[in-house]
Scaffold this active site. Structure first.
Site, PDB file in Angstrom:
ATOM      1  N   GLY A 266       0.775  -1.238   0.000  1.00  0.00           N
ATOM      2  CA  GLY A 266       0.000   0.000   0.000  1.00  0.00           C
ATOM      3  C   GLY A 266       0.802   1.280   0.000  1.00  0.00           C
ATOM      4  O   GLY A 266       0.225   2.371  -0.003  1.00  0.00           O
ATOM      5  N   GLY A 267       2.127   1.181  -0.027  1.00  0.00           N
ATOM      6  CA  GLY A 267       2.940   2.391   0.036  1.00  0.00           C
ATOM      7  C   GLY A 267       2.690   3.352  -1.104  1.00  0.00           C
ATOM      8  O   GLY A 267       2.566   4.567  -0.905  1.00  0.00           O
ATOM      9  N   CYS A 384      10.545  -3.574  -9.124  1.00  0.00           N
ATOM     10  CA  CYS A 384      11.784  -3.406  -8.360  1.00  0.00           C
ATOM     11  C   CYS A 384      12.759  -4.497  -8.784  1.00  0.00           C
ATOM     12  O   CYS A 384      13.151  -5.366  -8.015  1.00  0.00           O
ATOM     13  CB  CYS A 384      11.522  -3.442  -6.854  1.00  0.00           C
ATOM     14  SG  CYS A 384      10.560  -4.858  -6.275  1.00  0.00           S
TER      15      CYS A 384
END
Length: 444
Positions: A266-267, A384
């Protein structure tokens, strides 16, 4: 278990037996140890992460000293040998202490029967030392494999993409711990105000502003950031600078309707809400993780904006997640090999076959959500990862499949961290942040 070596050993076993993330395993072991001298906690951290970061080199040094090689040993004995070898080869711990305390740890964890073997192998390693490293000039692949403690397939990919000089710089960069980084909740405070407050709450910490991200702070030597009152009040989140740049690449968000298609933890959903999004539909395939997104949004005071939803973004979306959206973010499931500073264990878990399956899933998600972007709206794809098939190759293939329906969408003006304005290409050896690839596209 309350001593540093036993804690480090327990972390290694959690990583091996339970596929645990090293950081979570370490937090759990340190918490269960109770009151611990900070020096012991620091030593346990160095030993656990050191063994994971240097495992290929450690095994290369140990294997010739064990009859039949390391592969024939019990996993638990192998981890103890690695623990002792790391102390001998990479720390200033006196050899007699490194050997003796590792043998004592074997007895404490129920492996007294292996104490003699461990003692003999480590004493010999202390006398003979590690074998010479491969020469990068004559054996670049071998040098990268050992110095980076990388599986051969990954060393081959890095060597092909970066060349030996930069590949070795990457290997050195992932051996360094990632600095604790936070993102200021601009809905509740400013970077300057939080910086001043943390100077008091995290007394003694070294606090500086992130050089690239607009809302980031580096807080080193301040202990656990989640224990601070400012965290409980929702003034900041913990997030690497590269991940924060993905939010910035999304561009102005004022009032935007947003779909975060792979949202846990959720960042990025919360970051977009903090940047002014009017509504963020945060989709994750796991219902449990979707609920945690809601918990995080409430902590930050964003629960009126962020709406978590359990759904699989690679399949037809439920009505609540249908477009049109001004912005769709696909922070896709990936190998996560850009996060090796934080998760050194991932290099041993990933395989070419596993990466290929992830690439297929990424393409499915991109194709599925593309139709939810309104004409003129923005699609941001992010991973990432430092592997080309998950990053630039994936975006190139998507654009070809879309046949002109999406085009490059550079930010204007281009931020200093993106030469093109539409691509984020982050590397730990270049910018000192996690490895990330992201691309900003516009639906025509």
């Amino acid at each position: 278990m309350s001593d540093a070596r036993a804690i480090a050993y327990a972390v290694l076993r959690r990583v091996e037996e339970q596929d645990a993330f090293a950081n979570l395993a370490l937090d759990a072991e340190l918490s269960s140890a109770g009151v611990l001298d900070p020096r012991d906690a620091a030593l346990a951290t160095e030993l656990a992460y050191g063994v994971l970061r240097r495992r290929v080199a450690l095994d290369r040094a140990l294997s010739p000293l064990v009859k039949g090689g390391l592969a024939g040993l019990e996993d638990r004995v192998r981890d103890l040998l690695r623990l002792g070898a790391y102390q001998l080869l990479y720390t200033r711990i006196p050899p007699h202490a490194a050997v003796g305390e590792t043998v004592n740890t074997a007895r404490r964890v129920g492996l007294a029967r292996a104490a003699g073997l461990i003692n003999a192998v480590l004493r010999r390693l202390g006398r003979e030392g590690a074998p010479a490293l491969p020469d990068p000039a004559s054996d670049p692949l071998g040098a990268l494999e050992v110095q980076g403690s990388l599986p051969r397939w990954l060393a081959e990919r890095l060597l092909s993409r970066l060349g030996i000089e930069e590949a070795l710089a990457f290997a050195a960069a992932i051996d360094q711990p990632a600095p604790p980084t936070l993102r200021v909740n601009r809905k509740r405070t400013t970077r300057e105000t939080l910086e001043a407050r943390l100077a008091t709450e995290a007394a003694g910490a070294r606090i500086s502003r992130t050089p690239l991200a607009e809302d980031g702070l580096l807080v080193e030597g301040g202990g656990s950031l989640a224990r601070l009152p400012a965290f409980a009040e929702g003034l900041f989140s913990q997030q690497d600078e590269a991940a924060q740049l993905v939010g910035e690449l999304c561009g102005p968000a004022a009032g935007a309707r947003v779909l975060d298609a792979c949202a846990a933890p959720g960042g990025k959903s919360c970051h977009l809400a903090e940047r002014g999004a009017g509504e963020v539909i945060s989709v994750d395939v796991h219902e449990r993780k979707a609920r945690r997104i809601g918990d995080e949004a409430r902590r930050l005071g964003l629960d009126g904006i962020v709406r978590p939803l359990g759904a699989d973004a690679s399949k037809p979306l439920p009505a609540a997640a249908k477009g049109p959206f001004d912005l769709v973010l696909v922070d896709a499931p990936c190998s996560a090999l850009g996060t090796l500073r934080r998760h050194p264990e991932l290099r041993y878990r990933r395989t070419p076959e596993g990466v290929a399956r992830m690439v297929e899933t990424q393409a499915l998600i991109l194709d599925n959500v593309a139709a939810e972007v309104r004409p003129g709206g923005i699609l941001v794809y992010a991973v990432c990862s430092i592997l080309p098939e998950e990053g630039p190759d994936q975006v190139r293939a998507f654009l070809e499949r879309q046949g002109g329906a999406f085009v490059e969408a550079p930010l204007e003006p281009a931020p200093g961290w993106s030469e093109s304005g539409w691509i984020l290409d982050a590397w730990p050896q270049r910018q000192g942040i996690d490895g990330f690839y992201a691309a900003r596209l516009r639906r025509t």
